[in-house]
Design a protein around this motif. Structure first.
Motif, PDB file in Angstrom:
ATOM      1  N   PHE A 200     135.249   7.510  87.437  1.00 15.81           N
ATOM      2  CA  PHE A 200     134.457   7.387  88.671  1.00 15.81           C
ATOM      3  C   PHE A 200     132.996   7.676  88.356  1.00 15.81           C
ATOM      4  CE2 PHE A 200     138.650   8.280  90.314  1.00 15.81           C
ATOM      5  CZ  PHE A 200     138.716   7.568  91.499  1.00 15.81           C
ATOM      6  N   VAL A 201     132.112   6.830  88.870  1.00 18.00           N
ATOM      7  CA  VAL A 201     130.680   7.104  88.748  1.00 18.00           C
ATOM      8  C   VAL A 201     130.229   7.710  90.075  1.00 18.00           C
ATOM      9  CG1 VAL A 201     128.405   6.121  88.304  1.00 18.00           C
ATOM     10  CG2 VAL A 201     130.429   5.113  87.220  1.00 18.00           C
ATOM     11  N   LEU A 206     118.993   8.327  88.300  1.00 22.58           N
ATOM     12  CA  LEU A 206     117.762   8.961  87.837  1.00 22.58           C
ATOM     13  C   LEU A 206     117.313   8.193  86.607  1.00 22.58           C
ATOM     14  CD1 LEU A 206     119.141  12.619  87.961  1.00 22.58           C
ATOM     15  CD2 LEU A 206     117.563  11.573  89.598  1.00 22.58           C
ATOM     16  N   PRO A 207     116.062   8.376  86.198  1.00 27.19           N
ATOM     17  CA  PRO A 207     115.642   7.668  84.975  1.00 27.19           C
ATOM     18  C   PRO A 207     116.610   7.935  83.818  1.00 27.19           C
ATOM     19  CG  PRO A 207     113.751   8.689  86.033  1.00 27.19           C
ATOM     20  CD  PRO A 207     114.953   9.118  86.825  1.00 27.19           C
ATOM     21  N   GLU A 208     117.105   9.167  83.711  1.00 31.71           N
ATOM     22  CA  GLU A 208     117.962   9.501  82.567  1.00 31.71           C
ATOM     23  C   GLU A 208     119.412   9.022  82.712  1.00 31.71           C
ATOM     24  OE1 GLU A 208     116.240  11.617  84.450  1.00 31.71           O
ATOM     25  OE2 GLU A 208     117.349  13.465  84.863  1.00 31.71           O
ATOM     26  N   ILE A 212     123.638   4.309  81.906  1.00 34.04           N
ATOM     27  CA  ILE A 212     124.391   5.265  81.074  1.00 34.04           C
ATOM     28  C   ILE A 212     125.837   4.808  80.850  1.00 34.04           C
ATOM     29  CG2 ILE A 212     125.092   6.808  82.967  1.00 34.04           C
ATOM     30  CD1 ILE A 212     124.281   9.118  80.915  1.00 34.04           C
ATOM     31  N   ILE A 213     126.358   4.021  81.797  1.00 38.29           N
ATOM     32  CA  ILE A 213     127.688   3.444  81.581  1.00 38.29           C
ATOM     33  C   ILE A 213     127.456   2.160  80.778  1.00 38.29           C
ATOM     34  CG2 ILE A 213     129.839   2.673  82.684  1.00 38.29           C
ATOM     35  CD1 ILE A 213     129.127   5.620  83.302  1.00 38.29           C
ATOM     36  N   ASN A 214     127.378   2.336  79.466  1.00 41.21           N
ATOM     37  CA  ASN A 214     127.015   1.230  78.572  1.00 41.21           C
ATOM     38  C   ASN A 214     128.241   0.743  77.803  1.00 41.21           C
ATOM     39  OD1 ASN A 214     127.485   3.223  76.721  1.00 41.21           O
ATOM     40  ND2 ASN A 214     125.317   3.641  76.339  1.00 41.21           N
ATOM     41  N   GLN A 215     128.003  -0.136  76.859  1.00 39.38           N
ATOM     42  CA  GLN A 215     129.132  -0.716  76.128  1.00 39.38           C
ATOM     43  C   GLN A 215     129.989   0.350  75.439  1.00 39.38           C
ATOM     44  OE1 GLN A 215     128.233  -4.076  73.590  1.00 39.38           O
ATOM     45  NE2 GLN A 215     130.036  -3.587  72.344  1.00 39.38           N
ATOM     46  N   LEU A 235     123.247   2.744  87.331  1.00 42.13           N
ATOM     47  CA  LEU A 235     123.859   3.574  86.292  1.00 42.13           C
ATOM     48  C   LEU A 235     124.672   2.759  85.289  1.00 42.13           C
ATOM     49  CD1 LEU A 235     123.631   5.651  88.881  1.00 42.13           C
ATOM     50  CD2 LEU A 235     124.898   7.115  87.351  1.00 42.13           C
ATOM     51  N   VAL A 236     124.985   1.519  85.674  1.00 40.30           N
ATOM     52  CA  VAL A 236     125.862   0.708  84.836  1.00 40.30           C
ATOM     53  C   VAL A 236     125.074  -0.401  84.152  1.00 40.30           C
ATOM     54  CG1 VAL A 236     127.855  -0.854  84.883  1.00 40.30           C
ATOM     55  CG2 VAL A 236     127.830   1.188  86.328  1.00 40.30           C
ATOM     56  N   ASP A 237     125.321  -0.596  82.876  1.00 39.14           N
ATOM     57  CA  ASP A 237     124.784  -1.752  82.168  1.00 39.14           C
ATOM     58  C   ASP A 237     125.668  -2.938  82.576  1.00 39.14           C
ATOM     59  OD1 ASP A 237     124.325  -3.798  80.357  1.00 39.14           O
ATOM     60  OD2 ASP A 237     124.113  -2.454  78.634  1.00 39.14           O
ATOM     61  N   GLU A 238     125.201  -3.691  83.563  1.00 37.85           N
ATOM     62  CA  GLU A 238     126.069  -4.721  84.164  1.00 37.85           C
ATOM     63  C   GLU A 238     126.475  -5.827  83.198  1.00 37.85           C
ATOM     64  OE1 GLU A 238     124.125  -5.751  87.868  1.00 37.85           O
ATOM     65  OE2 GLU A 238     125.337  -4.294  88.970  1.00 37.85           O
TER      66      GLU A 238
END
Ligand code: 8YV
Length: 313
Positions: A200-201, A206-208, A212-215, A235-238
């Motif tokens: 769950f996200v 935030l910038p940081e 963050i949910i990357n490959q 937050l997700v790298d779509e």
């Protein structure tokens, strides 16, 4: 006494609209036929801006409101507001925490079940009239008894965890620092994903936390794993998510939020293993009425020079 001037950037539920109009001279910006003209004529008189979590307020517009004293968000997220600028210029920002927590957490659990049991695609299959000719659908994933991971254990994350307690699995989380909760802590989202069947996200954008949910995180979640996002698409790298879903490197996803809302990556539409909803985590009449009420109580406190009930800045 003349009413204070409030610039409204997002529509509210009827009770919220009425409460606002009872108290203030309200300009619904989204209805203004010519926004440019309106700002030129009235921008200097605006003391307060009312907006939603996802509409926020752009710096370009804020620059043209020299008397701005408060941005009152009807929503919990403040990622669309430049807080640094607010501090610098000395205007306040308020949000509406707590009153939407249950509804967003409820929707998160619904999203998990919808994605894992394939309910959205199955409903479409039925509506398309395919059941009589094509028979039963492939079997789905069991929801109960899984390893649930929550990234971001704030109010909403904790409410999701409280609900997950009923599912008989294990609950872990990752956040800036461990908390006094009976769930296992992981210092990184990567380690959390590795240890989870459902991720769950629930962290703020935030910038940081951008992307963050990357490959790597999706690969750690793995081919049996599901992602549920009720927070923010940022937050997700779509693109990484689309390819992980397409290649079966994760099992599926339930997404209520997207990076460029209301635009959704088209590739997601044709994937059978995703459940998609149009940012409706807090979209119940009860939550939206309560949010509007908290928002208005912040405005009232601001104009009466009282302490703000739910300040961000
Ligand atoms: C809505 C949200 O977008 O609270 C938030 O941050 O994202 C949602 O509840 C919203 O702000 C409704 O007005």
């Amino acid at each position: 006494m003349a009413m204070e001037k409030v610039l409204q950037l997002a529509k509210l539920v009827p009770a919220g609209e009425a409460a606002l109009r009872d108290r203030y001279e309200v300009f619904p910006f989204y209805e203004a036929p010519d926004r440019e003209e309106w700002v030129n004529a009235h921008g200097a008189a605006v003391r307060a801006v009312v907006t939603s979590g996802h509409d926020g307020l752009s710096n370009d517009l804020a620059d043209r409101l020299p008397a701005l004293g408060i941005i009152a968000i009807s929503g919990v997220g403040y990622d669309r507001i430049d807080l640094e600028r607010a501090r610098r210029k000395g205007y306040r920002v308020t949000n509406t925490p707590d009153v939407l927590t249950d509804d967003v957490a409820d929707a998160g659990i619904g999203m998990m079940i919808m994605a894992m049991r394939n309910f959205q695609a199955a409903g479409q299959y039925l509506r398309d009239g395919r059941w009589p000719n094509e028979g039963d659908l492939p079997l789905a994933s069991k929801v109960s008894g899984k390893r649930y991971g929550i990234y971001g254990l704030g109010r909403i994350g904790e409410a999701i965890a409280a609900r997950l307690n009923g599912f008989g699995g294990s609950i872990s989380y990752s956040s800036r620092a461990p908390k006094a909760v009976p769930y296992r802590y992981y210092a990184t989202v990567l380690a959390l994903a590795e240890a989870s069947d459902v991720l769950f996200v629930a962290a703020a954008a935030l910038p940081e936390t951008r992307g963050i949910i990357n490959q790597a995180v999706l690969d750690a979640l793995g081919p049996q794993g599901f992602l549920v996002n009720m927070s923010r698409g940022a937050l997700v790298d779509e693109p990484a998510l689309v390819s992980a879903l397409r290649d079966g490197r994760i099992a599926g996803a339930g997404l209520d939020v997207f990076a460029a809302e209301p635009h959704v990556p088209h590739e997601l539409f044709s994937l059978p293993n995703v459940a998609l909803t149009p940012h409706l985590g807090s979209a119940t009449m009860a939550a939206r009425e309560a949010m509007a009420q908290v928002m208005v109580s912040n405005l009232e406190a601001f104009f009466a020079n009282r302490p703000l009930p739910t300040p961000v800045v």
